[in-house]
Design a protein around this motif. Structure first.
Motif, PDB file in Angstrom:
ATOM      1  N   LYS A 349      23.706  41.694  66.940  1.00 43.30           N
ATOM      2  CA  LYS A 349      25.136  42.001  66.987  1.00 43.30           C
ATOM      3  C   LYS A 349      25.306  43.496  66.792  1.00 43.30           C
ATOM      4  CE  LYS A 349      25.692  37.580  64.670  1.00 43.30           C
ATOM      5  NZ  LYS A 349      24.262  37.447  64.306  1.00 43.30           N
ATOM      6  N   GLY A 350      26.207  44.097  67.560  1.00 45.65           N
ATOM      7  CA  GLY A 350      26.337  45.541  67.460  1.00 45.65           C
ATOM      8  C   GLY A 350      27.656  46.077  67.969  1.00 45.65           C
ATOM      9  N   LYS A 351      27.774  47.397  67.899  1.00 49.60           N
ATOM     10  CA  LYS A 351      28.965  48.115  68.347  1.00 49.60           C
ATOM     11  C   LYS A 351      28.599  49.021  69.522  1.00 49.60           C
ATOM     12  CE  LYS A 351      29.883  50.004  64.349  1.00 49.60           C
ATOM     13  NZ  LYS A 351      30.590  50.763  63.293  1.00 49.60           N
ATOM     14  N   SER A 352      29.552  49.208  70.402  1.00 54.08           N
ATOM     15  CA  SER A 352      29.335  50.058  71.576  1.00 54.08           C
ATOM     16  C   SER A 352      29.837  51.470  71.325  1.00 54.08           C
ATOM     17  CB  SER A 352      30.064  49.469  72.791  1.00 54.08           C
ATOM     18  OG  SER A 352      31.471  49.469  72.563  1.00 54.08           O
ATOM     19  N   SER A 353      29.222  52.406  72.004  1.00 52.48           N
ATOM     20  CA  SER A 353      29.704  53.791  72.046  1.00 52.48           C
ATOM     21  C   SER A 353      29.222  54.399  73.349  1.00 52.48           C
ATOM     22  CB  SER A 353      29.205  54.598  70.844  1.00 52.48           C
ATOM     23  OG  SER A 353      27.787  54.638  70.823  1.00 52.48           O
ATOM     24  N   TYR A 354      29.872  55.485  73.743  1.00 54.04           N
ATOM     25  CA  TYR A 354      29.515  56.139  74.992  1.00 54.04           C
ATOM     26  C   TYR A 354      29.265  57.624  74.737  1.00 54.04           C
ATOM     27  CZ  TYR A 354      31.151  51.962  77.433  1.00 54.04           C
ATOM     28  OH  TYR A 354      31.314  50.688  77.877  1.00 54.04           O
ATOM     29  N   GLN A 355      28.254  58.156  75.405  1.00 54.64           N
ATOM     30  CA  GLN A 355      27.968  59.590  75.333  1.00 54.64           C
ATOM     31  C   GLN A 355      27.377  60.031  76.658  1.00 54.64           C
ATOM     32  OE1 GLN A 355      25.613  60.756  71.955  1.00 54.64           O
ATOM     33  NE2 GLN A 355      25.279  62.826  72.715  1.00 54.64           N
ATOM     34  N   THR A 362      24.631  50.141  68.822  1.00 51.31           N
ATOM     35  CA  THR A 362      24.279  50.367  67.420  1.00 51.31           C
ATOM     36  C   THR A 362      24.287  49.025  66.699  1.00 51.31           C
ATOM     37  OG1 THR A 362      25.275  52.573  67.434  1.00 51.31           O
ATOM     38  CG2 THR A 362      24.898  51.541  65.277  1.00 51.31           C
ATOM     39  N   PRO A 363      23.128  48.546  66.228  1.00 45.01           N
ATOM     40  CA  PRO A 363      23.098  47.258  65.525  1.00 45.01           C
ATOM     41  C   PRO A 363      23.926  47.317  64.251  1.00 45.01           C
ATOM     42  CG  PRO A 363      20.879  47.996  66.099  1.00 45.01           C
ATOM     43  CD  PRO A 363      21.795  49.158  66.325  1.00 45.01           C
ATOM     44  N   LEU A 364      24.655  46.242  63.988  1.00 45.21           N
ATOM     45  CA  LEU A 364      25.380  46.163  62.728  1.00 45.21           C
ATOM     46  C   LEU A 364      24.382  45.972  61.598  1.00 45.21           C
ATOM     47  CD1 LEU A 364      28.387  43.970  63.874  1.00 45.21           C
ATOM     48  CD2 LEU A 364      28.342  46.426  63.503  1.00 45.21           C
ATOM     49  N   GLU A 365      24.727  46.499  60.437  1.00 49.77           N
ATOM     50  CA  GLU A 365      23.775  46.537  59.330  1.00 49.77           C
ATOM     51  C   GLU A 365      23.353  45.153  58.883  1.00 49.77           C
ATOM     52  OE1 GLU A 365      23.520  48.361  54.785  1.00 49.77           O
ATOM     53  OE2 GLU A 365      25.071  49.033  56.180  1.00 49.77           O
ATOM     54  N   ASN A 366      24.293  44.224  58.826  1.00 49.47           N
ATOM     55  CA  ASN A 366      23.996  42.888  58.314  1.00 49.47           C
ATOM     56  C   ASN A 366      23.846  41.915  59.480  1.00 49.47           C
ATOM     57  OD1 ASN A 366      23.800  40.494  56.945  1.00 49.47           O
ATOM     58  ND2 ASN A 366      25.557  40.857  55.615  1.00 49.47           N
ATOM     59  N   GLN A 367      22.622  41.504  59.775  1.00 46.67           N
ATOM     60  CA  GLN A 367      22.348  40.574  60.871  1.00 46.67           C
ATOM     61  C   GLN A 367      22.035  39.168  60.355  1.00 46.67           C
ATOM     62  OE1 GLN A 367      22.306  41.293  64.275  1.00 46.67           O
ATOM     63  NE2 GLN A 367      22.862  43.434  64.002  1.00 46.67           N
ATOM     64  N   ARG A 368      22.280  38.895  59.085  1.00 53.26           N
ATOM     65  CA  ARG A 368      21.876  37.619  58.497  1.00 53.26           C
ATOM     66  C   ARG A 368      22.668  36.446  59.082  1.00 53.26           C
ATOM     67  NH1 ARG A 368      22.014  41.151  54.067  1.00 53.26           N
ATOM     68  NH2 ARG A 368      19.954  41.559  53.174  1.00 53.26           N
ATOM     69  N   GLY A 370      23.961  33.808  57.713  1.00 51.88           N
ATOM     70  CA  GLY A 370      25.124  33.318  56.979  1.00 51.88           C
ATOM     71  C   GLY A 370      26.223  34.325  56.787  1.00 51.88           C
ATOM     72  N   SER A 371      26.090  35.475  57.416  1.00 48.50           N
ATOM     73  CA  SER A 371      27.027  36.568  57.150  1.00 48.50           C
ATOM     74  C   SER A 371      28.209  36.563  58.110  1.00 48.50           C
ATOM     75  CB  SER A 371      26.280  37.907  57.247  1.00 48.50           C
ATOM     76  OG  SER A 371      27.186  38.970  57.203  1.00 48.50           O
ATOM     77  N   VAL A 372      29.409  36.549  57.536  1.00 54.00           N
ATOM     78  CA  VAL A 372      30.612  36.726  58.347  1.00 54.00           C
ATOM     79  C   VAL A 372      30.754  38.193  58.738  1.00 54.00           C
ATOM     80  CG1 VAL A 372      33.136  36.536  58.391  1.00 54.00           C
ATOM     81  CG2 VAL A 372      31.764  34.774  57.261  1.00 54.00           C
ATOM     82  N   SER A 373      30.363  39.081  57.837  1.00 51.92           N
ATOM     83  CA  SER A 373      30.504  40.520  58.115  1.00 51.92           C
ATOM     84  C   SER A 373      29.640  40.958  59.287  1.00 51.92           C
ATOM     85  CB  SER A 373      30.158  41.339  56.868  1.00 51.92           C
ATOM     86  OG  SER A 373      28.802  41.162  56.500  1.00 51.92           O
ATOM     87  N   SER A 374      28.635  40.137  59.651  1.00 57.34           N
ATOM     88  CA  SER A 374      27.805  40.497  60.801  1.00 57.34           C
ATOM     89  C   SER A 374      28.605  40.457  62.104  1.00 57.34           C
ATOM     90  CB  SER A 374      26.602  39.546  60.916  1.00 57.34           C
ATOM     91  OG  SER A 374      27.018  38.244  61.266  1.00 57.34           O
ATOM     92  N   MET A 375      29.771  39.810  62.102  1.00 55.87           N
ATOM     93  CA  MET A 375      30.595  39.747  63.304  1.00 55.87           C
ATOM     94  C   MET A 375      31.744  40.747  63.266  1.00 55.87           C
ATOM     95  SD  MET A 375      28.957  37.525  64.998  1.00 55.87           S
ATOM     96  CE  MET A 375      30.041  37.547  66.416  1.00 55.87           C
ATOM     97  N   ASP A 376      31.941  41.420  62.134  1.00 58.02           N
ATOM     98  CA  ASP A 376      33.039  42.366  62.010  1.00 58.02           C
ATOM     99  C   ASP A 376      32.746  43.600  62.847  1.00 58.02           C
ATOM    100  OD1 ASP A 376      35.505  43.227  61.058  1.00 58.02           O
ATOM    101  OD2 ASP A 376      34.588  44.317  59.395  1.00 58.02           O
ATOM    102  N   ASP A 377      33.679  44.011  63.663  1.00 60.29           N
ATOM    103  CA  ASP A 377      33.540  45.164  64.561  1.00 60.29           C
ATOM    104  C   ASP A 377      32.498  44.946  65.649  1.00 60.29           C
ATOM    105  OD1 ASP A 377      35.473  46.661  63.226  1.00 60.29           O
ATOM    106  OD2 ASP A 377      34.016  47.480  61.817  1.00 60.29           O
ATOM    107  N   CYS A 378      32.035  43.723  65.810  1.00 62.33           N
ATOM    108  CA  CYS A 378      31.028  43.429  66.837  1.00 62.33           C
ATOM    109  C   CYS A 378      31.713  43.293  68.196  1.00 62.33           C
ATOM    110  CB  CYS A 378      30.279  42.145  66.482  1.00 62.33           C
ATOM    111  SG  CYS A 378      29.114  41.599  67.751  1.00 62.33           S
ATOM    112  N   ASP A 379      31.310  44.122  69.149  1.00 59.96           N
ATOM    113  CA  ASP A 379      31.836  43.980  70.504  1.00 59.96           C
ATOM    114  C   ASP A 379      30.734  43.857  71.545  1.00 59.96           C
ATOM    115  OD1 ASP A 379      30.917  46.584  70.458  1.00 59.96           O
ATOM    116  OD2 ASP A 379      32.707  47.462  71.369  1.00 59.96           O
ATOM    117  N   LEU A 380      29.471  43.902  71.087  1.00 63.87           N
ATOM    118  CA  LEU A 380      28.335  43.728  71.977  1.00 63.87           C
ATOM    119  C   LEU A 380      27.320  42.778  71.350  1.00 63.87           C
ATOM    120  CD1 LEU A 380      27.399  47.355  73.193  1.00 63.87           C
ATOM    121  CD2 LEU A 380      28.623  45.606  74.484  1.00 63.87           C
ATOM    122  N   LEU A 381      26.687  41.971  72.184  1.00 60.89           N
ATOM    123  CA  LEU A 381      25.522  41.189  71.786  1.00 60.89           C
ATOM    124  C   LEU A 381      24.351  41.673  72.630  1.00 60.89           C
ATOM    125  CD1 LEU A 381      26.989  37.559  71.637  1.00 60.89           C
ATOM    126  CD2 LEU A 381      26.660  39.152  69.734  1.00 60.89           C
ATOM    127  N   ALA A 382      23.259  42.040  71.975  1.00 64.10           N
ATOM    128  CA  ALA A 382      22.064  42.482  72.686  1.00 64.10           C
ATOM    129  C   ALA A 382      21.069  41.332  72.744  1.00 64.10           C
ATOM    130  CB  ALA A 382      21.437  43.682  71.991  1.00 64.10           C
TER     131      ALA A 382
END
Length: 402
Positions: A349-355, A362-368, A370-382
């Motif tokens: 789970k991660g976030k997108s950016s452009y340059q 960018t992978p989200l810090e918590n990939q566990r 059972g974590s709900v926070s792993s989906m917060d701000d997630c707009d990409l799945l790799a």
């Protein structure tokens, strides 16, 4: 056939899914709905010639030879505002004062902007020749008879405006499917309850329900069911009566209290698959009963969301009537190293950016799991292929926009 991969599982579910019934919807309420029939343009848009500017409608040939020294003077026949019907054809030596959007009289092939003229109420003087133009021609936006929108299209602002431009006030769309969400586990509490030691709040109906709403489904929470096969069987059978698909969370792994496979057998359902090679979210099952799908997801929120999006979403989109059931995919560059290897497909789970025109992941810090926070701000799945080792910074990954 043994189902093991995301693609195999998703394809199987899609093959067993048909779109729900249709209904008529007020155009003003149709945003985000799925069109249930093809729509062809009955009217050209515009269906009459319109002026592109405020000015004068005239015959361009009347301006041949016009100059500062020898201006052409035309008699004004009428003044036309938007919505007026022209009363006079433009004949030689005549012009009509006209506003932007007004119907251009017959005989005119040009509109000159008023600031390029010298005028009075009775006449207009031109000091330069004109070419035909500054007229919006019939069908310049939409030609009559063309396919306007295809069945299965998710209606956006422009689509609804195109329909309005045809004088359509109601549109045939697929009704919104209902998904019953059944939470299983004696450890679960609803948010209205007081915290108890050893128990957790049930977040899955809100997380999964939010994604379902995003994609056009109406979620209905059928409550929390204790770890009791008989109770779970009753709740699922009742949920099947009032929904188009049943989604359960928990009870799909291999523990002493993971009863869902047994429940599927008890209610006379057909087990389609149980567990796939996916991390997180591989602890899932799918079944069918009375022509409706039952999707059993992990009780862990992060894993449940991954299973829903990667495996369940294509068939859910098809249930909604959508012609496009897959994710929008792209290639993205990994912004930081990921140190774990995995023998099966891994979804990050991660976030997108452009340059500089490049998409970065960018992978989200918590990939566990059972974590709900792993989906917060997630707009990409790799999607990391099975057997991949640790990933270096800069690795190109296939990503899905959610």
């Amino acid at each position: 056939m043994k189902i093991e991969t995301i693609t195999e599982a998703a394809d199987l579910l899609c093959s067993m899914t048909e779109a729900v019934s249709s209904e008529m919807c007020e155009l003003s309420e149709a945003y985000g709905r799925i069109l249930a029939e093809d729509v062809d343009a009955v009217l050209a848009v515009p269906y009459f010639r319109r002026s592109a500017y405020d000015g004068y409608a005239l015959r361009s040939e009347d301006t041949i030879g016009a100059s500062e020294d020898a201006p052409v003077v035309l008699k004004v026949t009428e003044a036309l505002a938007a919505g007026d019907i022209p009363q006079y054809e433009i004949e030689r030596g005549h012009a009509a004062r006209i506003m932007t959007g007004a119907a251009v009289p017959e005989g005119a092939d040009a509109v000159v902007m008023h600031e390029r003229t010298i005028f009075t109420e009775e006449e207009v003087r031109l000091t330069a020749p004109l070419k035909p133009g500054n007229i919006v021609q019939i069908g310049e936006d939409v030609h009559s008879g063309v396919r306007l929108l295809n069945q299965g299209k998710c209606l956006g602002p422009a689509d609804i405006a195109l329909l309005a431009g045809q004088g359509i006030s109601k549109v045939k769309v697929y009704r919104k499917p209902v998904a019953a969400i059944v939470s299983t586990g004696s450890e679960l509490l609803s948010p209205q309850q007081t915290p108890e030691y050893g128990k957790i709040y049930d977040t899955n109906p809100y997380l999964l329900g939010g994604y379902l709403r995003r994609y056009g489904v109406t979620p209905v929470h059928s409550g929390i069911v204790l770890d009791n096969p008989k109770m779970l069987s009753e709740v699922i059978e009742k949920a099947l009566l009032h929904s188009d698909i049943v989604i359960t969370t928990g009870g799909v792994s291999a523990g002493d209290y993971d009863y869902l496979p047994e429940v599927i057998e008890n209610i006379g359902g057909e087990l389609l698959f149980h567990r796939i090679r996916l991390k997180p979210g591989g602890a899932m099952l799918a079944a069918r009963k009375d022509g409706k799908l039952i999707l059993g997801l992990s009780g862990n929120p992060g894993a449940a969301a991954t299973g829903l999006l990667c495996v369940g979403l294509p068939c859910i989109k098809k249930l909604c009537g959508a012609s496009k059931t897959d994710f929008r995919r792209a290639k993205a560059r990994l912004t930081e190293a990921f140190g774990k290897s995995c023998p099966v497909i891994r979804v990050l789970k991660g976030k997108s950016s452009y340059q500089d025109g490049m998409l970065y992941f960018t992978p989200l810090e918590n990939q566990r799991n059972g974590s709900v926070s792993s989906m917060d701000d997630c707009d990409l799945l790799a999607i990391v292929p099975g057997g991949a080792g640790p990933l270096e910074k800069g690795t190109m990954l296939e990503v899905c926009f959610i």
